[in-house]
Enzyme design. Structure first.
Site, PDB file in Angstrom:
ATOM      1  N   SER A  68       0.789  -1.226   0.000  1.00 51.31           N
ATOM      2  CA  SER A  68       0.000   0.000   0.000  1.00 51.31           C
ATOM      3  C   SER A  68       0.831   1.292   0.000  1.00 51.31           C
ATOM      4  O   SER A  68       0.765   2.088  -0.940  1.00 51.31           O
ATOM      5  CB  SER A  68      -0.949  -0.045   1.200  1.00 51.31           C
ATOM      6  OG  SER A  68      -1.564   1.183   1.400  1.00 51.31           O
TER       7      SER A  68
ATOM      8  N   ASP B 153       8.400  -1.844  10.808  1.00 50.44           N
ATOM      9  CA  ASP B 153       8.069  -3.121  11.437  1.00 50.44           C
ATOM     10  C   ASP B 153       8.700  -3.433  12.796  1.00 50.44           C
ATOM     11  O   ASP B 153       8.009  -3.766  13.737  1.00 50.44           O
ATOM     12  CB  ASP B 153       8.429  -4.266  10.487  1.00 50.44           C
ATOM     13  CG  ASP B 153       7.789  -4.056   9.122  1.00 50.44           C
ATOM     14  OD1 ASP B 153       7.087  -3.055   8.932  1.00 50.44           O
ATOM     15  OD2 ASP B 153       8.007  -4.907   8.249  1.00 50.44           O
TER      16      ASP B 153
ATOM     17  N   GLU C 234      17.243  -1.032  -0.105  1.00 48.04           N
ATOM     18  CA  GLU C 234      16.040  -0.819   0.720  1.00 48.04           C
ATOM     19  C   GLU C 234      16.351   0.138   1.881  1.00 48.04           C
ATOM     20  O   GLU C 234      15.571   1.025   2.198  1.00 48.04           O
ATOM     21  CB  GLU C 234      15.572  -2.183   1.236  1.00 48.04           C
ATOM     22  CG  GLU C 234      14.243  -2.197   1.939  1.00 48.04           C
ATOM     23  CD  GLU C 234      13.877  -3.601   2.428  1.00 48.04           C
ATOM     24  OE1 GLU C 234      14.695  -4.537   2.274  1.00 48.04           O
ATOM     25  OE2 GLU C 234      12.766  -3.746   2.989  1.00 48.04           O
TER      26      GLU C 234
END
Ligand code: 9WN
Length: 440
Positions: free
Chosen positions: A38, A173, A408
């Protein structure tokens, strides 16, 4: 990377997005995250907006194919089932909820609501605004349903502030923000379904969350399934209910951007403008830590503020939430060796306070630099006129990928890339910064 010039770097970033692209959407990374996420798609659309309006629009419209009938926008949309990832499409069992979308399959949790912001960004940079106006008309009702879901089912009806009920919902996370709250969750292995992680087969384990943390993630998903994904039951029974600064800051800004979209297409902007103001007020009243000059999360279950300082604690700047005086106090903290001092040679900004004993330069959300957090911070600092620091953060957004590759996340001490190579939002936000610089 070996001495690529700017136009070669632009080509490289665009080719990463191309490689990671599937039918109508872009995977965050080809192997580690082989579906649509998302908030990744919002960042990716922000990058595409500068060179491929069509793909930028498709990215968001594809994501909304996964929207549930109650307005919920899931954090993963599984347009196809092929791809190794845990938890994959079958694990979530979202058909337990009567309003879940079945085709495509989806996860059953959410991520930060940056979508109205991305949609407005696409319009602002459009070469053909007339075409994009139509896109805004199409996406507007989906965005309003999404915001309505958040307001009605995620706590907004109290004072405007929303809660999250899984660390994945924050997008950060294994951030140290969650440590104390997660320590209250201690599932036995035999209470959990058997599962096998894929992430640590692809990426070095010391750059990913540990196994105990994954057990806790899975425990929470099992609780959601037992509640049949009913938000009211989850609110009552979940041991992890947090008012998150990042989530609420992006929601505040998204409401303001939704109001602007409404004005552009001739709809009523007032409800979204008023909501943005309500959230701004609540964030200032409830999540501001005056002793440390940063915004902090609040654990609703423990009924206490979480005294952990992370880069996202500065993100209310992105939504214009602090006053100029507060912003100056925040800046004085940001501009220290705990994050990155302008007078030092350092990459801005680590995701977690470097002075904290739990800081780790490698471990995922526990210290490394993330390009999306930098991008949000950079936009926020710009609003308040901290121009030197804007240049320092923009430098990281451009230089880290240019030197070490489109990773990342990045080690703030050595600079080197961590996690997945060829990561989509790193490429997309790099492109946004480059094109912005060219325009200004
Ligand atoms: C769980 C896709 C996502 C990002 C998150 C990031 C990571 C997933 C994972 O990858 O989370 O959603 O498997 O670790 O933390 O921010 O959206 O890039």
């Amino acid at each position: 990377m070996k001495n690529l010039n700017q136009s070669q770097l632009i080509k490289r970033a665009q080719s990463i997005l191309e490689q990671n692209r599937a039918a109508g959407y872009t995977k965050p990374s080809a192997r580690l995250y082989p579906f649509q996420w998302s908030w990744d798609s919002a960042f990716i659309a922000i990058g595409y907006a500068h060179f491929d309006e069509q793909k930028a629009q498709e990215e968001l419209l594809s994501l909304f194919k996964g929207q549930w009938r109650n307005g919920m926008l899931p954090h993963i949309v599984f347009h196809q089932k092929k791809g190794k990832y845990f938890p994959g499409p079958d694990f979530w069992q979202t058909d337990l909820h009567p309003e879940a979308t079945r085709k495509p399959a989806t996860s059953g949790i959410i991520q930060p609501p940056l979508h109205a912001t991305a949609a407005l960004h696409i319009y602002r940079f459009a070469r053909e605004p007339a075409k994009v106006r139509h896109f805004l008309q199409v996406i507007f009702p989906r965005l309003t349903q999404w915001h309505e879901y958040l307001h009605r089912f995620r706590g907004g009806e109290t004072d405007g502030l929303l809660y999250i009920c899984h660390p994945w919902e924050s997008g950060q996370d294994n951030s140290p923000i969650w440590d104390d709250s997660l320590r209250q969750i201690n599932p036995n292995k035999n209470e959990l379904p058997p599962y096998k992680r894929v992430d640590n087969q692809l990426i070095a384990s010391d750059e990913r969350p540990d196994d105990r943390t994954y057990d806790r993630y899975v425990y929470l998903i099992e609780l959601f399934k037992a509640a049949k994904y009913d938000d009211r039951v989850i609110r009552r029974e979940c041991p992890f209910i947090i008012r998150d600064v990042l989530f609420n800051s992006l929601y505040c800004r998204a409401n303001e951007d939704l109001a602007e979209i409404a004005r552009i297409i001739g709809e009523d902007a007032r409800p979204y403008q008023e909501r943005a103001e309500q959230i701004r007020k609540a964030l200032n009243e409830h999540l501001w830590d005056a002793n440390h000059a940063i915004y902090v999360n609040y654990d609703v279950v423990a009924k206490s503020a979480i005294d952990i300082h992370v880069a996202s604690g500065f993100l209310p700047l992105f939504a214009g939430i602090p006053s100029q005086t507060r912003a100056a106090e925040m800046f004085d903290y940001l501009n220290t060796s705990c994050f990155c001092r302008l007078s030092d040679e350092c990459y801005a900004v680590p995701s977690f306070d470097k002075c904290h004993p739990d800081f780790s330069p490698k471990e995922y959300w526990r210290g490394p630099i993330w390009i999306n957090i930098n991008w949000l911070l950079c936009e926020g600092l710009m609003k308040y006129g901290f121009d030197d620091y804007v240049r320092r953060v923009a430098h990281s957004i451009i230089d880290l990928p240019a030197h070490y590759g489109f990773y990342e996340y990045f080690d703030p001490q050595k600079g080197c890339g961590l996690g997945s190579a060829d990561f989509s939002w790193t490429a997309a936000l790099f492109l946004d910064k480059i094109y912005h610089q060219a325009d200004s």
